[in-house]
Enzyme design. Structure first.
Site, PDB file in Angstrom:
ATOM      1  N   GLY A 159       0.820  -1.201   0.000  1.00 55.65           N
ATOM      2  CA  GLY A 159       0.000   0.000   0.000  1.00 55.65           C
ATOM      3  C   GLY A 159       0.855   1.252   0.000  1.00 55.65           C
ATOM      4  N   CYS A 160       0.215   2.382  -0.298  1.00 57.52           N
ATOM      5  CA  CYS A 160       0.949   3.648  -0.406  1.00 57.52           C
ATOM      6  C   CYS A 160       1.399   4.164   0.959  1.00 57.52           C
ATOM      7  CB  CYS A 160       0.103   4.691  -1.129  1.00 57.52           C
ATOM      8  SG  CYS A 160      -1.579   4.865  -0.480  1.00 57.52           S
ATOM      9  N   TYR A 161       0.474   4.221   1.912  1.00 63.59           N
ATOM     10  CA  TYR A 161       0.868   4.639   3.257  1.00 63.59           C
ATOM     11  C   TYR A 161       1.924   3.699   3.821  1.00 63.59           C
ATOM     12  CZ  TYR A 161      -2.847   8.122   4.199  1.00 63.59           C
ATOM     13  OH  TYR A 161      -3.648   9.243   4.215  1.00 63.59           O
TER      14      TYR A 161
END
Length: 351
Positions: free
Chosen positions: A149-151
């Site tokens: 994921g990005c976070y």
């Protein structure tokens, strides 16, 4: 040429995949999959692709697609790939999944946080978590990549060296992260309307955000034990970018003193000094989202707080590139033995 298919090509991450792969000399996109826009011109949905993509959107029939391509990118909602993946599909092609379906090794954790039943848990064990800077060798031999994921990419890479080397107490880690609105996807949602987002900042998913167990699991591997963190995301009125500011207690040396700047910097250089896409900034330079926009870079740095005995860690990336599509292409390059940066030498855009 590597033949690639994209399912979910009309979402923000899917369109970013198209943009990057069009500049990749070893890849041909042969399938622009989109359940919502079947038979419509792709360039009519994303006008930036006018005269660059002369193809219609196709459906999401992954069984048919698997017979035609070398790699499938699934930029789809959680649950899609888990609901359709079979051994026959995996025996025919490689898959880089941008959803969370195979990121978490404990299926009960996935079902708890994502509130859906996992339909193909038999593939979880073999899926490789596609954080290239950490799992590079395992990625090379995989069939199924769980693209992070990005976070999580930003949060993990920012803290990883210090957790791995035991310079911080990971149980004290607090992550305060902020994201542009593209991270919420392209679907029409009232909280993402211009008047809701503009001139506003807000926390969301407080103590419940689904990237929390992903961060805990991966940093737990680095720490060699299970850990729990506080992770709070915020929405900010910009298109792209993630900034993570993280706080943790430093582990004192045997003489009772704190690690020095030089010692912590040496640890970051040990892990990232030869990494193409992680840039450890000069002393006192704070990462900013504008300096990584449109690129596959992650900028990281830190500041020691002598007064509290804590360290402040900072990281910035583009959520659609290194946080999604760029990382997916980086994984693909490793899968096919290509230079890891092929197609990804994207100079950050400014202004």
């Amino acid at each position: 040429m590597i033949k690639a298919g994209i399912i979910g090509a009309t979402g923000y991450a899917g369109n970013e995949l198209v943009r990057i792969l069009l500049g990749h000399k070893d890849v041909e996109i042969v399938w622009f999959g989109s359940r919502s826009y079947v038979d419509q011109k792709y360039a009519s949905i994303y006008q930036n692709m006018f005269e660059l993509v002369d193809a219609d959107c196709m459906d999401d029939q992954i069984e048919e697609l698997a017979k035609k391509v070398d790699v499938i990118f699934t930029a789809t909602p959680q649950g899609y790939l888990a609901g359709v993946l079979t051994e026959e599909i995996l025996s025919q092609t490689k898959i880089v999944d941008l959803s969370a379906d195979y990121r978490l090794k404990d299926v009960s954790v996935y079902e708890k946080w994502y509130k859906i039943e996992h339909k193909s848990p038999q593939f979880i064990k073999e899926a490789v978590y596609g954080l290239c800077e950490v799992n590079r060798e395992q990625i090379k031999n995989a069939r199924l990549i769980a693209n992070p994921g990005c976070y999580t990419t930003c949060s993990i890479l920012t803290a990883y060296p210090l957790v791995k080397e035991g310079l911080i107490d990971p149980t004290t880690l607090i992550i305060d992260a902020k994201s542009g609105t593209s991270g919420a996807g392209r679907g029409a949602k009232v909280p993402n309307l211009f008047c809701e987002v503009n001139e506003n900042m807000k926390a969301y998913g407080v103590a419940t955000h689904r990237h929390t167990p992903e961060i805990e699991e991966q940093l737990g591997y680095a720490a060699g034990k299970e850990i729990m963190v506080n992770f709070t995301p915020h929405l900010v009125p910009m298109n792209r970018g993630i900034l993570a500011t993280e706080y943790a207690s430093l582990v004192k040396k045997p003489d009772g003193s704190l690690p020095t700047y030089e010692e912590i910097k040496a640890v970051y250089d040990k892990y990232y000094g030869k990494e193409k896409f992680v840039r450890v900034l000069e002393k006192d330079v704070c990462p900013e989202t504008k300096w990584v926009e449109g690129s596959n870079y992650v900028d990281v740095n830190f500041k020691i707080d002598e007064r509290t005995g804590r360290v402040i860690l900072m990281g910035a990336l583009d959520n659609l590139v290194k946080g999604a599509a760029g990382q997916a292409v980086q994984n693909m390059n490793l899968l096919f033995g290509l230079p890891e940066d092929e197609g990804l030498c994207l100079v950050p855009m400014f202004p």
